[in-house]
Design an enzyme around this catalytic site. Structure first.
Site, PDB file in Angstrom:
ATOM      1  N   GLU A 151       6.352  -3.653   8.576  1.00 40.27           N
ATOM      2  CA  GLU A 151       4.972  -3.087   8.500  1.00 40.27           C
ATOM      3  C   GLU A 151       4.931  -1.679   8.415  1.00 40.27           C
ATOM      4  O   GLU A 151       4.026  -1.200   7.861  1.00 40.27           O
ATOM      5  CB  GLU A 151       4.512  -3.270   9.997  1.00 40.27           C
ATOM      6  CG  GLU A 151       4.231  -4.860  10.487  1.00 40.27           C
ATOM      7  CD  GLU A 151       3.057  -5.366   9.606  1.00 40.27           C
ATOM      8  OE1 GLU A 151       2.195  -4.626   9.082  1.00 40.27           O
ATOM      9  OE2 GLU A 151       2.859  -6.424   9.567  1.00 40.27           O
TER      10      GLU A 151
ATOM     11  N   GLY B 277       7.156   7.197  -0.985  1.00 39.11           N
ATOM     12  CA  GLY B 277       5.806   7.982  -0.682  1.00 39.11           C
ATOM     13  C   GLY B 277       5.723   7.753   0.786  1.00 39.11           C
ATOM     14  O   GLY B 277       6.227   7.313   1.570  1.00 39.11           O
TER      15      GLY B 277
ATOM     16  N   TYR C 180      -2.828  -1.109  14.835  1.00 37.88           N
ATOM     17  CA  TYR C 180      -2.527  -2.084  13.896  1.00 37.88           C
ATOM     18  C   TYR C 180      -1.240  -2.603  13.957  1.00 37.88           C
ATOM     19  O   TYR C 180      -0.839  -3.806  13.879  1.00 37.88           O
ATOM     20  CB  TYR C 180      -3.077  -1.651  12.273  1.00 37.88           C
ATOM     21  CG  TYR C 180      -2.580  -2.632  11.449  1.00 37.88           C
ATOM     22  CD1 TYR C 180      -3.013  -4.010  11.173  1.00 37.88           C
ATOM     23  CD2 TYR C 180      -1.415  -2.236  10.561  1.00 37.88           C
ATOM     24  CE1 TYR C 180      -2.130  -4.952  10.191  1.00 37.88           C
ATOM     25  CE2 TYR C 180      -0.853  -2.930   9.857  1.00 37.88           C
ATOM     26  CZ  TYR C 180      -1.162  -4.396   9.716  1.00 37.88           C
ATOM     27  OH  TYR C 180      -0.607  -5.261   8.785  1.00 37.88           O
TER      28      TYR C 180
ATOM     29  N   ASP D  71      -6.729  -3.894   9.593  1.00 41.20           N
ATOM     30  CA  ASP D  71      -6.376  -3.186   8.677  1.00 41.20           C
ATOM     31  C   ASP D  71      -7.633  -3.297   7.284  1.00 41.20           C
ATOM     32  O   ASP D  71      -8.628  -3.876   7.570  1.00 41.20           O
ATOM     33  CB  ASP D  71      -5.315  -3.609   7.928  1.00 41.20           C
ATOM     34  CG  ASP D  71      -5.183  -4.956   7.367  1.00 41.20           C
ATOM     35  OD1 ASP D  71      -6.300  -5.546   7.405  1.00 41.20           O
ATOM     36  OD2 ASP D  71      -4.156  -5.328   6.614  1.00 41.20           O
TER      37      ASP D  71
END
Length: 357
Positions: A36, A80, A119, A137
């Site tokens: 996740e 990133g 979330y 989401d």
């Protein structure tokens, strides 16, 4: 209508959904948490390789907690949003030391972990512990907005409350993990942002967007991103067989990654030898230098910023006092350090022995 939505969704998940992912059906909270965090603002196709590498290198949370920051950031390199990696390290060490390696098993305790929002907490709680918490989401917002014809912006205070209430009402409380996986998969594979496969959707007969041709208008987002452009000129300073690098420590992009000597400007400059000589004299004073190479221009697109970069290779005999904050390392050890993608890509393009990567 809501009960019918849930029933059809579960049926689709159990009998028609063919989407396969290595963490799907996983019950180990460590692996679910890792997947996740990696998938936050990242496409599954990009995150898959990173997930597999992390699991192979760090099969449990204690091994991850014991690893050095540099090693973990190097494994994360290119993914990133590096704050995620910083939070990953902090949470791993917290669970390992404060929880003796046992991952929290309540929604509230999971939510309290660094880098975990509502979330992610709902996903871990439902998938690992079968707790009745609905995920929200981008995929879920899109499915709900289109199905119910909701024009309220999902990122507005009113919208967040509305979507949270509807998501909780739809949730199958007895099998929340299956339901959450189903609605996310439906949004990712059928109710896609562009060119949704409405005829393949188990919900299309009651979907308001399908009935009224609203799929292009929904969902509605209130905030629009404002983007800026930054110009980075990297000076690759070679001294004998060494090169200068430093870790980025400021609260800015790429914190904890490494870089060469950076000269940032407010606007683009013509990076010819004459201009570079003026910049170097400004930075190095009377220290002698030789310009060896000026690269082509490289770009990296971030969510809020466009980075335009250029690399200037220099030879110096001594390190000027202005560069005391930089670390002198052997050129052959560059591959051990995590760099921003724009630098990593440049290094990969180089064929000279000086920048083996």
């Amino acid at each position: 209508m809501k009960a019918d939505f849930t029933r059809k969704l579960i049926k689709w998940e159990l009998h028609q959904n063919t989407r396969s992912m290595p963490w799907k059906g996983e019950k180990d909270p460590y692996k679910i948490w890792l997947s996740e965090i990696i998938l936050q603002q990242t496409r599954v196709e990009q995150g898959l390789k990173y997930y597999q590498n992390f699991i192979k290198t760090f099969p449990d949370i204690n091994k991850l907690a014991k690893a050095s920051d540099t090693r973990i950031f190097k494994l994360w390199e290119g993914l990133g949003y590096y704050t995620r990696c910083k939070n990953l390290i902090a949470t791993a060490r917290f669970v390992s030391s404060e929880k003796k390696g046992k991952f929290p098993d309540t929604y509230e305790d999971i939510l309290a972990l660094k880098g975990v929002g509502p979330y992610t907490a709902a996903a871990i709680a439902s998938f690992a512990f079968n707790l009745p918490h609905a995920v929200l989401d981008g995929n879920v917002f899109r499915v709900l907005s289109r199905y119910f014809g909701i024009s309220t912006a999902f990122d507005s205070p009113e919208g967040r409350k509305l979507y949270a209430r509807i998501a909780h009402e739809l949730l199958d409380k007895k099998q929340p993990g299956i339901y959450n996986q189903a609605i996310m998969d439906l949004g990712a594979t059928i109710c896609k942002p562009q060119q949704p496969l409405c005829n393949q959707c188990p919900q299309h007969k009651d979907c308001q967007a399908y009935k009224h041709d609203w799929t292009k208008q929904l969902p509605v987002k209130e905030k629009q991103l404002s983007k800026t452009t930054r110009w980075f000129y990297y000076l690759i300073i070679n001294i004998d067989d060494d090169v200068l690098i430093r870790k980025r420590t400021a609260k800015d992009i790429w914190e904890n990654l490494y870089e060469f000597v950076l000269y940032e400007t407010e606007k683009s400059m013509i990076a010819d030898k004459e201009t570079i000589q003026l910049v170097c004299k400004k930075l190095f004073g009377k220290t002698k230098f030789t310009i060896k190479n000026i690269s082509e221009i490289y770009n990296q697109q971030l969510t809020h910023q466009t980075i335009i970069g250029q690399f200037i290779e220099l030879d110096l005999v001594t390190i000027p006092a202005s560069l005391d904050g930089y670390k002198r390392i052997q050129i052959t050890t560059l591959k051990k350090y995590p760099f921003p993608r724009i630098i990593a890509f440049y290094l990969q393009q180089k064929t000279k022995p000086i920048l083996l990567y």
